[in-house]
Design a protein around this motif. Structure first.
Motif, mmCIF file in Angstrom:
data_model
loop_
_atom_site.group_PDB
_atom_site.id
_atom_site.type_symbol
_atom_site.label_atom_id
_atom_site.label_comp_id
_atom_site.label_asym_id
_atom_site.label_seq_id
_atom_site.Cartn_x
_atom_site.Cartn_y
_atom_site.Cartn_z
ATOM 1 N N VAL A 176 0.843 -1.195 0.000
ATOM 2 C CA VAL A 176 0.000 0.000 0.000
ATOM 3 C C VAL A 176 0.878 1.244 0.000
ATOM 4 C CG1 VAL A 176 -1.813 1.314 1.177
ATOM 5 C CG2 VAL A 176 -1.808 -1.186 1.326
ATOM 6 N N LYS A 177 0.553 2.158 -0.885
ATOM 7 C CA LYS A 177 1.207 3.466 -0.885
ATOM 8 C C LYS A 177 0.197 4.478 -0.367
ATOM 9 C CE LYS A 177 3.601 6.828 -3.802
ATOM 10 N NZ LYS A 177 4.046 7.163 -5.194
ATOM 11 N N HIS A 184 -5.742 5.803 -1.560
ATOM 12 C CA HIS A 184 -4.482 5.110 -1.340
ATOM 13 C C HIS A 184 -4.348 4.050 -2.434
ATOM 14 C CE1 HIS A 184 -4.283 7.235 2.328
ATOM 15 N NE2 HIS A 184 -5.017 6.427 3.064
ATOM 16 N N ALA A 185 -3.116 3.732 -2.821
ATOM 17 C CA ALA A 185 -2.864 2.776 -3.901
ATOM 18 C C ALA A 185 -2.438 1.426 -3.332
ATOM 19 C CB ALA A 185 -1.804 3.311 -4.849
ATOM 20 N N VAL A 186 -3.256 0.411 -3.561
ATOM 21 C CA VAL A 186 -2.914 -0.966 -3.210
ATOM 22 C C VAL A 186 -2.283 -1.600 -4.448
ATOM 23 C CG1 VAL A 186 -3.810 -3.210 -2.472
ATOM 24 C CG2 VAL A 186 -4.839 -1.095 -1.599
ATOM 25 N N ASN A 198 -6.674 1.851 -6.921
ATOM 26 C CA ASN A 198 -6.812 3.118 -6.206
ATOM 27 C C ASN A 198 -8.098 3.061 -5.403
ATOM 28 O OD1 ASN A 198 -4.458 4.132 -7.330
ATOM 29 N ND2 ASN A 198 -5.519 5.082 -9.054
ATOM 30 N N ALA A 199 -7.959 3.088 -4.088
ATOM 31 C CA ALA A 199 -9.104 2.895 -3.205
ATOM 32 C C ALA A 199 -9.319 4.122 -2.325
ATOM 33 C CB ALA A 199 -8.892 1.655 -2.332
ATOM 34 N N ASP A 200 -10.580 4.400 -2.036
ATOM 35 C CA ASP A 200 -10.946 5.530 -1.187
ATOM 36 C C ASP A 200 -10.272 5.398 0.179
ATOM 37 O OD1 ASP A 200 -13.137 7.847 -0.841
ATOM 38 O OD2 ASP A 200 -13.072 6.643 1.002
ATOM 39 N N ALA A 201 -9.624 6.448 0.607
ATOM 40 C CA ALA A 201 -8.846 6.395 1.852
ATOM 41 C C ALA A 201 -9.722 6.114 3.064
ATOM 42 C CB ALA A 201 -8.084 7.703 2.036
#
Length: 297
Positions: A176-177, A184-186, A198-201
């Motif tokens: 995860v970044k 945030h990017a998984v 790209n997932a909602d923080a």
């Protein structure tokens, strides 16, 4: 006497010095309680933070067995830009079916169907069909996409190459970044294929998925999938609007292809057959260029 006292003070001084050095070593290098370095504790904390977020993303997957809804279907490739009414029917672990209809009349012009064993494309206008396994379709084969990978993409969830689902024990495989923004990017790397979600923080809901395959010639195939207009399905939600684009040397003439599915509704209806049959009057054709077949329906 003085000499003995001097030796005692010297010994006491050495003890204090060693104690001080030991204390300093403990403060800098390890925690007396855990024996961990500060760097190790930070790494462990980051790992827990990442795993917690991946768990949040994974927990958004739907519980329902069926997703069904009418839709508007648009496909763009080169100079072609076609929009027709249609329907999306999906049954978990069994089938993903896209049906295309004649505008106004409502009769079916064609369907694209993915099952665990094969891909079926039926062209009702020309009375032709393609039925092939995933290894016969260049784009899917070269990008490591099978039924379960496609199912994860259509169902808006994480995927794991070669697996039928992502299990709890698999979550640690993802990185995860973290960003200070809203997403945030998984990510996951699998040989020459990289996956990014790209997932909602806040909610962990996936808004975009990108799959990049790099071949031995350093040519890249890119699949970009965007999800919007989430609708409630029980306690979860499903993206009624999905748009995905394909750019790959495997697509004829190197064309990029874009498909948009815009569902009018999202239901969990069960009153439909998951298996399609093709009339004996239809001619089976080679699976050389699936995208051209879809465009020519």
């Amino acid at each position: 006497m003085i000499e003995r006292i001097g030796h005692q003070w010297l010994a006491l001084g050495l003890v204090c010095l060693l104690a001080a050095c030991g204390a300093k070593k403990n403060v800098v290098a390890t925690s007396p309680a855990t024996g961990q370095t500060a760097e190790t504790r930070t790494t462990d904390t980051d790992a827990v933070k990442k795993l917690t977020f991946v768990q949040k993303v994974s927990d958004n997957q739907l519980y329902t067995k069926n997703i069904v809804g009418n839709m508007s279907f648009n496909i763009q490739a080169g100079s072609k830009d076609i929009t027709v009414p249609g329907a999306l029917r999906m049954r978990k672990d069994e089938v993903i079916r896209i049906q295309l209809f004649v505008p106004l009349l409502g009769s079916e012009v064609g369907r694209v169907e993915f099952t665990p064993e094969y891909v079926l494309i039926v062209d009702r206008i020309h009375k032709e069909y393609i039925k092939a396994d995933y290894m016969q379709l260049d784009f899917l084969k070269k990008n490591g996409l099978n039924f379960y990978s496609l199912q994860a993409l259509f169902w808006n969830q994480l995927l794991l190459p070669g697996a039928d689902r992502v299990r709890e024990s698999d979550l640690k495989k993802y990185d995860v970044k973290f960003d200070n923004g809203k997403e945030h990017a998984v990510s996951l790397n699998n040989n020459n294929i990289s996956y990014t979600w790209n997932a909602d923080a806040a909610s962990g809901r996936i808004n975009q998925t990108k799959v990049i395959h790099t071949n031995s010639k350093q040519e890249k195939s890119v699949l970009n999938w965007i999800y919007t207009n989430f609708k409630s399905v029980g306690v979860k939600s499903f993206p009624a609007h999905q748009a995905f684009s394909v750019s790959s040397p495997s697509v004829k003439d190197g064309k990029s292809l874009q498909v948009t599915i815009d569902m009018d509704e999202v239901t969990t209806r069960e009153d439909w057959d998951a298996q399609s049959t093709v009339s004996d009057k239809y001619k089976k054709v080679e699976a050389a260029d699936v995208f051209s077949k879809i465009l020519n329906m």
